[in-house]
Design an enzyme around this catalytic site. Structure first.
Site, PDB file in Angstrom:
ATOM      1  N   ASN A  67       1.376  11.686  -7.837  1.00  0.00           N
ATOM      2  CA  ASN A  67       1.664  10.244  -7.805  1.00  0.00           C
ATOM      3  C   ASN A  67       1.953   9.700  -6.408  1.00  0.00           C
ATOM      4  OD1 ASN A  67       2.929   7.621  -9.060  1.00  0.00           O
ATOM      5  ND2 ASN A  67       4.523   8.499  -7.758  1.00  0.00           N
ATOM      6  N   TYR A  87      -6.881   1.855   1.570  1.00  0.00           N
ATOM      7  CA  TYR A  87      -6.157   2.182   0.330  1.00  0.00           C
ATOM      8  C   TYR A  87      -7.135   2.221  -0.858  1.00  0.00           C
ATOM      9  CZ  TYR A  87      -2.915   1.637  -3.598  1.00  0.00           C
ATOM     10  OH  TYR A  87      -2.229   1.810  -4.781  1.00  0.00           O
ATOM     11  N   LYS A 123      -8.002   5.333  -3.401  1.00  0.00           N
ATOM     12  CA  LYS A 123      -7.759   5.289  -4.847  1.00  0.00           C
ATOM     13  C   LYS A 123      -9.058   5.499  -5.632  1.00  0.00           C
ATOM     14  CE  LYS A 123      -3.703   5.373  -4.581  1.00  0.00           C
ATOM     15  NZ  LYS A 123      -2.754   6.176  -5.370  1.00  0.00           N
ATOM     16  N   ASP A 182       5.959  17.083   1.813  1.00  0.00           N
ATOM     17  CA  ASP A 182       5.025  16.047   2.266  1.00  0.00           C
ATOM     18  C   ASP A 182       3.655  16.432   1.705  1.00  0.00           C
ATOM     19  OD1 ASP A 182       3.138  14.529   3.632  1.00  0.00           O
ATOM     20  OD2 ASP A 182       4.325  14.477   5.469  1.00  0.00           O
TER      21      ASP A 182
HETATM   22  P1  NAP Z   1       6.835   3.423  -3.708  1.00  0.00           P
HETATM   23  O1  NAP Z   1       7.828   2.639  -4.498  1.00  0.00           O
HETATM   24  O2  NAP Z   1       6.616   3.063  -2.277  1.00  0.00           O
HETATM   25  O3  NAP Z   1       7.175   4.985  -3.820  1.00  0.00           O
HETATM   26  C1  NAP Z   1       6.349   5.894  -3.171  1.00  0.00           C
HETATM   27  C2  NAP Z   1       6.869   7.303  -3.387  1.00  0.00           C
HETATM   28  O4  NAP Z   1       5.998   8.232  -2.714  1.00  0.00           O
HETATM   29  C3  NAP Z   1       8.240   7.526  -2.824  1.00  0.00           C
HETATM   30  O5  NAP Z   1       8.944   8.414  -3.672  1.00  0.00           O
HETATM   31  C4  NAP Z   1       7.980   8.199  -1.480  1.00  0.00           C
HETATM   32  O6  NAP Z   1       9.117   8.965  -1.151  1.00  0.00           O
HETATM   33  C5  NAP Z   1       6.773   9.047  -1.837  1.00  0.00           C
HETATM   34  N1  NAP Z   1       5.920   9.444  -0.710  1.00  0.00           N
HETATM   35  C6  NAP Z   1       5.314   8.658   0.204  1.00  0.00           C
HETATM   36  N2  NAP Z   1       4.615   9.392   1.077  1.00  0.00           N
HETATM   37  C7  NAP Z   1       4.762  10.696   0.691  1.00  0.00           C
HETATM   38  C8  NAP Z   1       4.283  11.924   1.197  1.00  0.00           C
HETATM   39  N3  NAP Z   1       3.508  11.989   2.276  1.00  0.00           N
HETATM   40  N4  NAP Z   1       4.639  13.055   0.548  1.00  0.00           N
HETATM   41  C9  NAP Z   1       5.434  13.019  -0.550  1.00  0.00           C
HETATM   42  N5  NAP Z   1       5.907  11.887  -1.071  1.00  0.00           N
HETATM   43  C10 NAP Z   1       5.588  10.729  -0.455  1.00  0.00           C
HETATM   44  O7  NAP Z   1       5.382   3.345  -4.393  1.00  0.00           O
HETATM   45  P2  NAP Z   1       4.937   2.999  -5.893  1.00  0.00           P
HETATM   46  O8  NAP Z   1       4.683   1.539  -5.947  1.00  0.00           O
HETATM   47  O9  NAP Z   1       5.853   3.599  -6.856  1.00  0.00           O
HETATM   48  O10 NAP Z   1       3.522   3.728  -5.925  1.00  0.00           O
HETATM   49  C11 NAP Z   1       3.407   5.051  -6.405  1.00  0.00           C
HETATM   50  C12 NAP Z   1       1.948   5.374  -6.668  1.00  0.00           C
HETATM   51  O11 NAP Z   1       1.403   4.407  -7.547  1.00  0.00           O
HETATM   52  C13 NAP Z   1       1.074   5.352  -5.416  1.00  0.00           C
HETATM   53  O12 NAP Z   1       0.108   6.382  -5.500  1.00  0.00           O
HETATM   54  C14 NAP Z   1       0.394   3.994  -5.492  1.00  0.00           C
HETATM   55  O13 NAP Z   1      -0.856   3.995  -4.854  1.00  0.00           O
HETATM   56  C15 NAP Z   1       0.254   3.851  -6.997  1.00  0.00           C
HETATM   57  N6  NAP Z   1       0.112   2.462  -7.428  1.00  0.00           N
HETATM   58  C16 NAP Z   1       1.156   1.604  -7.349  1.00  0.00           C
HETATM   59  C17 NAP Z   1       1.004   0.298  -7.811  1.00  0.00           C
HETATM   60  C18 NAP Z   1       2.127  -0.696  -7.832  1.00  0.00           C
HETATM   61  O14 NAP Z   1       1.873  -1.848  -8.205  1.00  0.00           O
HETATM   62  N7  NAP Z   1       3.338  -0.344  -7.486  1.00  0.00           N
HETATM   63  C19 NAP Z   1      -0.244  -0.122  -8.298  1.00  0.00           C
HETATM   64  C20 NAP Z   1      -1.291   0.782  -8.340  1.00  0.00           C
HETATM   65  C21 NAP Z   1      -1.103   2.087  -7.906  1.00  0.00           C
HETATM   66  P3  NAP Z   1       9.498   9.423   0.357  1.00  0.00           P
HETATM   67  O15 NAP Z   1       9.353   8.229   1.213  1.00  0.00           O
HETATM   68  O16 NAP Z   1      10.884   9.939   0.212  1.00  0.00           O
HETATM   69  O17 NAP Z   1       8.529  10.521   0.690  1.00  0.00           O
END
Ligand code: NAP
Length: 258
Positions: free
Chosen positions: A88, A154, A158, A61
């Protein structure tokens, strides 16, 4: 042709799903050792299995210091070093200011911003000892450039990552450690899918390239920052958003094309 990174070791946090999974798979394809990290070991294991023998899973975590230290120790024990960290892991629960509680705010800052600090801190001893390292942070356009109702916490997290990055880049430059950030637009992931079809459709409509991004789009940018060829690039960002932040008005989108 970029120099091969084969045999180097990368830790990818939040790698059981979405962008992190895409980054882990891309680095696996480039033949790095990949530590696939998320809170749920079984989910992380599935991704490690997809990648193959050069990957393994670890449950951590990122909002907890001990957990991050254990993550770094596991990479050192299994692979003998840490060359790259992709910080990430992130969450994006929505809450408008009218209902947002201090606990909501703390949770998002705790995972996204403090989690970045803790993940980076955990890998620094190994990188400093080697006098080399690459840190790639997943930030966002939301916060540093744009706003969206429900995401003030959020957005703060960021934008905060970028503030953290710039001073970290200065402090770590003498150790030949670079710190850079990818700023994704709207990338199709499990997390984004959870926001519903209306959100996805309306977002795609206001992106000049008329599609959401893929996790590979982000992984390729992360791989660039991790490359030998990016050795002199630090404290920088790259927006990967299909042009989403560019149109000055809805009319600009309507008039594009021919
Ligand atoms: P996602 O599909 O919800 O995946 C999130 C990942 O983070 C999962 O592997 C989750 O796994 C893990 N996670 C969550 N809380 C955690 C913690 N406390 N410790 C360790 N792991 C943790 O999200 P995503 O869309 O891929 O986003 C990933 C990153 O990209 C984030 O930082 C987000 O802000 C950024 N981002 C995403 C987008 C987008 O459009 N998708 C846009 C801009 C930025 P577990 O639940 O198993 O821990």
């Amino acid at each position: 042709m970029f120099t091969s990174l084969a045999g180097k070791t990368v830790i990818v946090t939040g790698a059981s799903k979405g962008i992190g999974r895409g980054i882990a798979r891309r680095f696996g394809l480039a033949e790095l050792n990949v530590l696939v990290v998320s809170r749920h070991i079984n989910e992380a294991k599935k991704v490690a299995d997809e990648i193959g023998r050069n990957a393994s899973a670890f449950a951590a975590d990122v909002s907890e210091a001990d957990s991050c230290k254990a993550m770094a120790d596991a990479a050192l024990e299994r692979y003998g070093g840490i060359d790259i960290l992709c910080a990430n892991a992130g969450i994006f629960p929505a809450a408008k200011l009218s209902t947002m509680t201090a606990a909501d705010f703390d949770q998002v800052i705790g995972v996204n911003l403090k989690g970045t600090f803790l993940s980076v801190s955990a890998v620094l001893p190994a990188m400093k000892a080697k006098k080399k390292g690459r840190i790639v942070i997943t930030s966002s356009i939301t916060g540093p450039i744009t706003g969206y109702p429900g995401w003030s916490h959020y957005g703060a997290s960021k934008a905060g990552q970028l503030g953290f990055m710039r001073t970290a880049a200065v402090e770590l430059a003498p150790f030949n450690i670079t710190v850079n950030a990818v700023m994704p637009g709207n990338i199709f992931t499990e997390g984004l899918e959870g926001l519903g079809q209306d959100y996805l459709t309306s977002m795609a409509a206001c992106i000049p390239m008329k599609r959401l991004g893929t996790v590979e789009d982000i992984a390729n940018a992360a791989l660039y920052f991790a490359s030998e060829e990016a050795a002199y690039v630090t404290g920088q960002t790259i927006v990967v958003d299909g042009g989403q932040v560019l149109p000055e008005s809805p009319a600009a989108l309507e008039q594009m094309g021919d």
